[in-house]
Design an enzyme around this catalytic site. Structure first.
Site, PDB file in Angstrom:
ATOM      1  N   GLY A 268       0.768  -1.240   0.000  1.00 19.13           N
ATOM      2  CA  GLY A 268       0.000   0.000   0.000  1.00 19.13           C
ATOM      3  C   GLY A 268       0.792   1.279   0.000  1.00 19.13           C
TER       4      GLY A 268
ATOM      5  N   CYS B 262     -15.575   5.285 -25.903  1.00 22.91           N
ATOM      6  CA  CYS B 262     -16.864   5.982 -25.997  1.00 22.91           C
ATOM      7  C   CYS B 262     -17.444   6.287 -24.624  1.00 22.91           C
ATOM      8  CB  CYS B 262     -17.843   5.159 -26.830  1.00 22.91           C
ATOM      9  SG  CYS B 262     -17.389   5.083 -28.563  1.00 22.91           S
TER      10      CYS B 262
ATOM     11  N   GLU C 161       4.214  -6.755   1.416  1.00 20.86           N
ATOM     12  CA  GLU C 161       3.829  -7.083   0.055  1.00 20.86           C
ATOM     13  C   GLU C 161       3.692  -5.827  -0.812  1.00 20.86           C
ATOM     14  OE1 GLU C 161       1.112 -10.913   1.495  1.00 20.86           O
ATOM     15  OE2 GLU C 161       0.161  -9.025   0.885  1.00 20.86           O
ATOM     16  N   PRO C 162       4.756  -5.116  -1.084  1.00 22.22           N
ATOM     17  CA  PRO C 162       4.659  -3.938  -1.955  1.00 22.22           C
ATOM     18  C   PRO C 162       4.414  -4.342  -3.402  1.00 22.22           C
ATOM     19  CG  PRO C 162       6.942  -4.408  -1.458  1.00 22.22           C
ATOM     20  CD  PRO C 162       6.136  -5.362  -0.636  1.00 22.22           C
ATOM     21  N   GLY C 163       3.640  -3.563  -4.100  1.00 21.16           N
ATOM     22  CA  GLY C 163       3.409  -3.785  -5.527  1.00 21.16           C
ATOM     23  C   GLY C 163       3.572  -2.501  -6.297  1.00 21.16           C
TER      24      GLY C 163
END
Length: 456
Positions: free
Chosen positions: A272, A384, A313-315
């Site tokens: 996060g 669109c 858990e870094p992403g």
């Protein structure tokens, strides 16, 4: 340490906010970014103008050295106890890269799990996988068990029921973490805030569900309870919020595990960590984030008599800043006295975050990377939807015209992975660049790819 919030100029750190009408600040670009003699942006020794000509646009360009550097920071900060959050961006090449740099990988579906397994040609990597999901199917849980993933993060009592049922059939006992919600709200968008009591994720601490889950899992023969998982949200800038969650979970764990034969061996704080997307933002580095949390955790362990390892858990913090997206301008529209629109050949299908969350980005012209950006355009896509806006007020060099390249930085996370072939416009290609070489790691999605799914 910075505690800047989104959209707020940094104060008190000695780092002034960049002039949004000046050249694109290189701190928002991948690590190896440079300028060619022609004034073009280069990444990993590759000219982005040439990449656009070779691979077409839209195009995601990832700096491999940037990715590896962020992985190394995370591994060092958490002493190897760190998993890459695959939902940020995942493909076979990305899986191989993060594992080569010493990281584990967290996955949130059987599709992500199979991507990782296929990247390594089998189940040999499964021990480095953490399996997530708030509503895992029996098939997903069974596949995770059969391949012997390193951890399954359990979100509900129904999931414990499924694990019991599967255990009766084959006797397998997976290692699990229980996901708890500490009722700590992150200062982020509601859609990506997950730590509050009113959340679809995990067992609530305040409601007593988390304690009941520990009791049940501790006594179950179907699982080996090794720890607790906690995640309060994404794009979090304040390390203090994460430290607060740590405090709540540490106290809970000390009380909940007391008297059980299983000892708390692991606490995952999730990921996060926020990243800066625009000129006015700054964020803590992975090293600052990790070091602050590990220091806080050691104090809490001393306070509560815990010996558990802290994992994370870094992403986004690994992948976001590593990439830019290259587009080609197709049309301009002047609305006198209101604004100028610049429409590009991508949009919602490769970056839905502005439409979903109101996320902000900036822009620049990669063929004139050092030019000031005095003009303002609303950078829009070709889908669109009136909401298909990439940058609401994009600073661009004077005279941006149809046929010119324009780029958005910090698009390496939640762009391709959340994209979709809306209007049957295929998703872009992805290249990794390093040492002057571009490697195509995901080819462009074609109309034939989409038609292949039609039956009859």
């Amino acid at each position: 340490m910075s505690s800047a919030t989104p959209g707020t100029p940094e104060t008190g750190s000695g780092v002034p906010a960049d002039d949004p009408s000046g050249p694109i600040p290189f701190r928002l670009l991948p690590d190896t970014s440079d300028t060619s003699p022609e004034g073009h942006l280069t990444i990993g020794g590759c000219d982005t103008v040439e990449l656009a000509a070779e691979f077409g646009t839209p195009l995601f360009v990832y700096d491999e050295a940037h990715l590896r550097a962020r992985c190394a920071q995370a591994v060092a900060a958490f002493d190897g106890g760190v998993a890459y959050a695959g939902k940020a961006f995942l493909c076979a090449a990305m899986a191989r890269l993060v594992v080569a740099e010493g990281m584990h990988i967290d996955v949130a579906s059987i599709g992500e799990l199979e991507t990782v397994l296929q990247a390594f040609g089998g189940d040999s990597v499964a021990a480095r996988v953490v399996m997530h999901g708030n509503n895992k199917s029996a098939a997903e849980i069974d596949r995770a068990r059969q391949t012997r993933v390193g951890r399954i993060v359990v979100d509900s009592f129904d999931e414990l029921d499924l694990l019991d049922e599967l255990h009766r059939a084959d006797g397998r006992v997976p290692r699990v973490l229980l996901r708890v919600t500490p009722d700590v709200r992150a200062e982020t968008h509601d859609y990506i805030s997950t730590g509050q009591a009113d959340s679809k994720f995990g067992f609530g601490i305040a409601a007593g569900d988390a304690e009941a889950a520990v009791e049940r899992a501790s006594e179950a023969s179907s699982v080996e309870l090794v720890g607790i998982h906690c995640h309060i949200g994404s794009q979090v800038f304040r390390v203090e919020s994460l430290a607060q969650a740590l405090g709540v979970v540490a106290r809970f764990a000390a009380e909940a595990f007391e008297g059980h034969s299983q000892q708390l061996r692991e606490l995952s704080i999730g990921g996060g960590l926020g990243v800066a997307y625009v000129e006015s933002e700054t964020a803590p580095s992975i090293s600052e984030w990790g070091n602050a949390l590990t220091e806080q955790w050691q104090k809490l362990c001393d306070q509560y008599g815990l010996t558990a390892r802290l994992t994370a858990e870094p992403g986004r913090a690994i992948a976001a800043g590593a990439a830019v997206t290259l587009y080609t301008v197709g049309a301009r529209k002047e609305v006198p006295g209101v604004r100028t629109y610049a429409a590009v050949d991508g949009g919602y299908g490769d970056n839905p975050r502005p439409m979903l969350y109101g996320s902000d980005y900036t822009a620049f012209a990669p063929a004139r990377v050092k030019d000031p950006r005095p003009d303002r355009v609303r950078l829009v896509g070709k889908h669109c939807e009136s909401g298909d806006v990439i940058v609401r007020s994009a600073p661009v060099p004077a005279g941006l015209a149809a046929g010119d390249l324009v780029a958005t930085p910090v698009t390496g996370a939640y762009g391709y992975s959340m994209g979709a072939p809306y209007n049957r416009i295929g998703r872009p290609a992805v290249v990794f660049v390093a040492d002057g070489t571009a490697q195509l790691v995901i080819r462009r999605e074609t109309v034939d790819d989409m038609l292949a799914l039609d039956i009859g």
